[in-house]
Write a protein that holds these residues in place. Structure first.
Motif, PDB file in Angstrom:
ATOM      1  N   THR A 131      -2.741  -2.451  -1.026  1.00  0.00           N
ATOM      2  CA  THR A 131      -3.353  -3.543  -0.839  1.00  0.00           C
ATOM      3  C   THR A 131      -5.114  -3.128   0.535  1.00  0.00           C
ATOM      4  O   THR A 131      -5.188  -4.110   0.808  1.00  0.00           O
ATOM      5  CB  THR A 131      -3.000  -4.053   0.228  1.00  0.00           C
ATOM      6  OG1 THR A 131      -2.278  -3.506   1.192  1.00  0.00           O
ATOM      7  CG2 THR A 131      -1.553  -4.766  -0.886  1.00  0.00           C
ATOM      8  N   HIS A 132      -5.191  -2.350   0.966  1.00  0.00           N
ATOM      9  CA  HIS A 132      -5.923  -1.792   1.666  1.00  0.00           C
ATOM     10  C   HIS A 132      -5.198  -0.397   2.518  1.00  0.00           C
ATOM     11  O   HIS A 132      -4.593   0.019   2.220  1.00  0.00           O
ATOM     12  CB  HIS A 132      -6.126  -2.624   2.826  1.00  0.00           C
ATOM     13  CG  HIS A 132      -5.504  -3.034   3.689  1.00  0.00           C
ATOM     14  ND1 HIS A 132      -4.032  -3.306   3.081  1.00  0.00           N
ATOM     15  CD2 HIS A 132      -5.192  -3.176   5.093  1.00  0.00           C
ATOM     16  CE1 HIS A 132      -3.189  -3.571   5.023  1.00  0.00           C
ATOM     17  NE2 HIS A 132      -3.881  -3.299   5.532  1.00  0.00           N
ATOM     18  N   SER A 133      -6.507   0.330   3.454  1.00  0.00           N
ATOM     19  CA  SER A 133      -6.652   1.299   4.015  1.00  0.00           C
ATOM     20  C   SER A 133      -5.845   1.592   5.504  1.00  0.00           C
ATOM     21  O   SER A 133      -6.179   2.733   5.855  1.00  0.00           O
ATOM     22  CB  SER A 133      -7.772   2.189   3.239  1.00  0.00           C
ATOM     23  OG  SER A 133      -8.529   1.741   3.848  1.00  0.00           O
ATOM     24  N   CYS A 181      -3.283   2.620   7.998  1.00  0.00           N
ATOM     25  CA  CYS A 181      -2.221   3.374   8.494  1.00  0.00           C
ATOM     26  C   CYS A 181      -0.632   3.115   7.833  1.00  0.00           C
ATOM     27  O   CYS A 181      -0.354   3.678   7.081  1.00  0.00           O
ATOM     28  CB  CYS A 181      -2.222   4.082   8.949  1.00  0.00           C
ATOM     29  SG  CYS A 181      -3.840   5.033  10.223  1.00  0.00           S
ATOM     30  N   ASP A 182      -0.548   1.740   8.571  1.00  0.00           N
ATOM     31  CA  ASP A 182       0.717   0.948   7.983  1.00  0.00           C
ATOM     32  C   ASP A 182       1.154   0.517   6.057  1.00  0.00           C
ATOM     33  O   ASP A 182       2.410   0.137   6.382  1.00  0.00           O
ATOM     34  CB  ASP A 182       1.204   0.020   8.893  1.00  0.00           C
ATOM     35  CG  ASP A 182       0.230  -1.032   8.520  1.00  0.00           C
ATOM     36  OD1 ASP A 182      -1.508  -0.948   8.262  1.00  0.00           O
ATOM     37  OD2 ASP A 182       0.304  -2.254   8.906  1.00  0.00           O
ATOM     38  N   HIS A 183      -0.371   1.033   5.675  1.00  0.00           N
ATOM     39  CA  HIS A 183       0.411   0.855   4.308  1.00  0.00           C
ATOM     40  C   HIS A 183      -1.067   1.382   3.737  1.00  0.00           C
ATOM     41  O   HIS A 183      -0.194   1.692   2.052  1.00  0.00           O
ATOM     42  CB  HIS A 183      -0.832  -0.647   3.793  1.00  0.00           C
ATOM     43  CG  HIS A 183      -0.649  -2.177   4.607  1.00  0.00           C
ATOM     44  ND1 HIS A 183      -0.256  -3.126   3.724  1.00  0.00           N
ATOM     45  CD2 HIS A 183      -0.853  -2.455   5.697  1.00  0.00           C
ATOM     46  CE1 HIS A 183       0.169  -3.461   4.712  1.00  0.00           C
ATOM     47  NE2 HIS A 183      -0.720  -3.194   6.259  1.00  0.00           N
ATOM     48  N   ILE A 184      -1.157   2.624   3.447  1.00  0.00           N
ATOM     49  CA  ILE A 184      -0.889   3.977   2.693  1.00  0.00           C
ATOM     50  C   ILE A 184      -0.393   5.186   3.210  1.00  0.00           C
ATOM     51  O   ILE A 184      -0.864   6.718   3.335  1.00  0.00           O
ATOM     52  CB  ILE A 184      -2.474   4.384   3.411  1.00  0.00           C
ATOM     53  CG1 ILE A 184      -3.022   4.170   3.945  1.00  0.00           C
ATOM     54  CG2 ILE A 184      -3.030   3.472   1.954  1.00  0.00           C
ATOM     55  CD1 ILE A 184      -3.133   6.023   5.215  1.00  0.00           C
ATOM     56  N   ALA A 207      -0.659  -9.086   1.374  1.00  0.00           N
ATOM     57  CA  ALA A 207      -0.886  -8.325   2.152  1.00  0.00           C
ATOM     58  C   ALA A 207      -0.965  -8.443   3.919  1.00  0.00           C
ATOM     59  O   ALA A 207      -0.158  -9.482   3.832  1.00  0.00           O
ATOM     60  CB  ALA A 207      -2.667  -7.426   2.105  1.00  0.00           C
ATOM     61  N   ASP A 208      -2.177  -8.367   4.377  1.00  0.00           N
ATOM     62  CA  ASP A 208      -2.369  -8.734   5.948  1.00  0.00           C
ATOM     63  C   ASP A 208      -3.224 -10.312   6.239  1.00  0.00           C
ATOM     64  O   ASP A 208      -3.508 -10.393   7.224  1.00  0.00           O
ATOM     65  CB  ASP A 208      -2.299  -7.719   6.579  1.00  0.00           C
ATOM     66  CG  ASP A 208      -1.548  -6.858   7.218  1.00  0.00           C
ATOM     67  OD1 ASP A 208       0.270  -7.034   6.498  1.00  0.00           O
ATOM     68  OD2 ASP A 208      -1.665  -5.518   7.400  1.00  0.00           O
ATOM     69  N   ALA A 209      -3.609 -10.321   5.486  1.00  0.00           N
ATOM     70  CA  ALA A 209      -4.620 -12.007   5.349  1.00  0.00           C
ATOM     71  C   ALA A 209      -3.947 -13.065   5.717  1.00  0.00           C
ATOM     72  O   ALA A 209      -3.648 -14.224   6.296  1.00  0.00           O
ATOM     73  CB  ALA A 209      -4.944 -12.480   3.698  1.00  0.00           C
ATOM     74  N   GLY A 262       2.503  -9.339   4.323  1.00  0.00           N
ATOM     75  CA  GLY A 262       2.319  -7.249   4.018  1.00  0.00           C
ATOM     76  C   GLY A 262       3.139  -6.835   5.254  1.00  0.00           C
ATOM     77  O   GLY A 262       3.667  -5.635   4.926  1.00  0.00           O
ATOM     78  N   HIS A 263       3.552  -7.924   6.572  1.00  0.00           N
ATOM     79  CA  HIS A 263       4.720  -8.067   7.629  1.00  0.00           C
ATOM     80  C   HIS A 263       5.287  -8.892   7.553  1.00  0.00           C
ATOM     81  O   HIS A 263       4.797  -9.837   7.521  1.00  0.00           O
ATOM     82  CB  HIS A 263       4.051  -7.459   8.826  1.00  0.00           C
ATOM     83  CG  HIS A 263       3.067  -6.091   8.222  1.00  0.00           C
ATOM     84  ND1 HIS A 263       3.544  -4.654   8.736  1.00  0.00           N
ATOM     85  CD2 HIS A 263       1.687  -6.362   8.325  1.00  0.00           C
ATOM     86  CE1 HIS A 263       2.747  -4.487   8.360  1.00  0.00           C
ATOM     87  NE2 HIS A 263       1.661  -4.739   8.254  1.00  0.00           N
ATOM     88  N   GLY A 264       6.671  -8.386   7.148  1.00  0.00           N
ATOM     89  CA  GLY A 264       7.928  -9.727   7.444  1.00  0.00           C
ATOM     90  C   GLY A 264       8.510 -10.750   6.167  1.00  0.00           C
ATOM     91  O   GLY A 264       8.192  -9.674   5.177  1.00  0.00           O
TER      92      GLY A 264
HETATM   93 FE   FE2 Z   1      -0.499  -4.260   7.768  1.00  0.00          FE
END
Ligand code: FE2
Length: 308
Positions: free
Chosen positions: A65-67, A69-72, A161-163, A203-205
């Motif tokens: 979803t994006h680059s 560190c917590d996603h890749i 994601a984190d939006a 993206g979290h939760g």
């Molecule tokens: Fe994140």
């Protein structure tokens, strides 16, 4: 709370914490993984993927979803293991291909990750077909210039994601994303608010069953940041301090301020929003995190009291 939930035929949601972004696994005829967590927790990530019935060496495609560190964090390992393709938005693809470890947070926020090979691009409006499941790619910049969310028109769910989190969202790093990033995020929220959504997988939760309410709370939070930019700065300090403590399994309290002073980000945030008052701001933010039980003291160490 169930960590793994089946959310459509062959499609699984895996809930992680605040160091690791959530994952999605499609284990049908196509074998697809969306987001791979933080590098340090790779073994746990692989275990969770296996619990959906998918062996990591079978993965054909990773969508990031994006680059950040917590996603890749698992991208390189899983790509080497399986030979899979990796796809992301063209902007993030560019920054991975040009090895920009400031944009991807690794050097800027002093985090850990490896580079990998991006083989596909997913731009706004593209369709991802996973057997019978169709996901529409939505470009949702703000938190990251190349962030994408994925919307399923058939089941009306959104992988945000984190939006969008539960009344909050991923940190807005104006030094990397530009001073325009809160406005880009505002536009992204408007775009998501226009969709017909039954549930948001953030993206979290945990899943958000009141999507309109969750997006509205994000809008209001963002407005309050725009009203008083120091709020944005303070949010950034709190989020990255917590993230750092999670990524490093805590930190000796004695050396923590000195450590922060040596990072790129801490100086810049305090300079930008708080007139360079490094020590006073540190003490104030730490006091708030301790008071809210987000951080605790354990034998001389500061430890984040959040799920990793
Ligand atoms: Fe994140």
């Amino acid at each position: 709370m169930r960590v793994i939930q089946k959310i459509a035929d062959d499609f699984y949601f895996i809930e992680r914490g605040w160091l690791n972004g959530n994952h999605f696994v499609f284990n049908g005829k196509n074998k697809v993984l969306i987001d791979t967590g933080y590098k340090k927790d790779l073994q746990h990530t692989l275990d969770l993927i296996r619990q959906t019935g998918l062996e990591p060496q079978e993965v054909e495609l990773i969508i990031s979803t994006h680059s950040h560190c917590d996603h890749i964090g698992g991208n390189r390992f899983i790509q080497e293991l399986s030979g899979c393709e990796i796809g992301m938005h063209p902007i993030d693809r560019y920054f991975i291909e040009t090895r920009n470890d400031w944009y991807t947070w690794w050097r800027y926020y002093d985090q850990e990750a490896d580079f990998f090979t991006v083989t596909r691009s997913f731009a706004d409006g593209d369709l991802v077909r996973l057997d019978g499941l169709e996901l529409v790619v939505l470009h949702t910049p703000g938190h990251g210039s190349g962030q994408i969310s994925l919307y399923c028109p058939q089941h009306k769910f959104l992988l945000a994601a984190d939006a969008v989190w539960d009344g909050d969202f991923g940190v807005l790093t104006t030094r990397i994303e530009g001073n325009i990033s809160p406005f880009l995020h505002q536009q992204s929220l408007e775009k998501l608010a226009a969709l017909e959504i039954s549930v948001i997988y953030p993206g979290h939760g945990s899943p958000l069953h009141d999507p309109k309410g969750a997006i509205d709370r994000c809008r209001r939070r963002l407005e309050s940041f725009l009203e008083k930019p120091e709020r944005l700065g303070r949010d950034q300090l709190k989020k990255i301090i917590l993230y750092t403590l999670l990524a490093k399994d805590g930190f000796p309290e004695e050396g923590f301020f000195g450590y922060l002073q040596g990072t790129h980000w801490y100086h810049e945030v305090v300079d930008l929003y708080f007139g360079g008052r490094y020590r006073a701001v540190y003490e104030d933010v730490l006091e708030e995190l301790l008071r809210k039980n987000l951080v605790r003291r354990e034998q001389g160490r500061l430890v984040a009291a959040l799920k990793a």
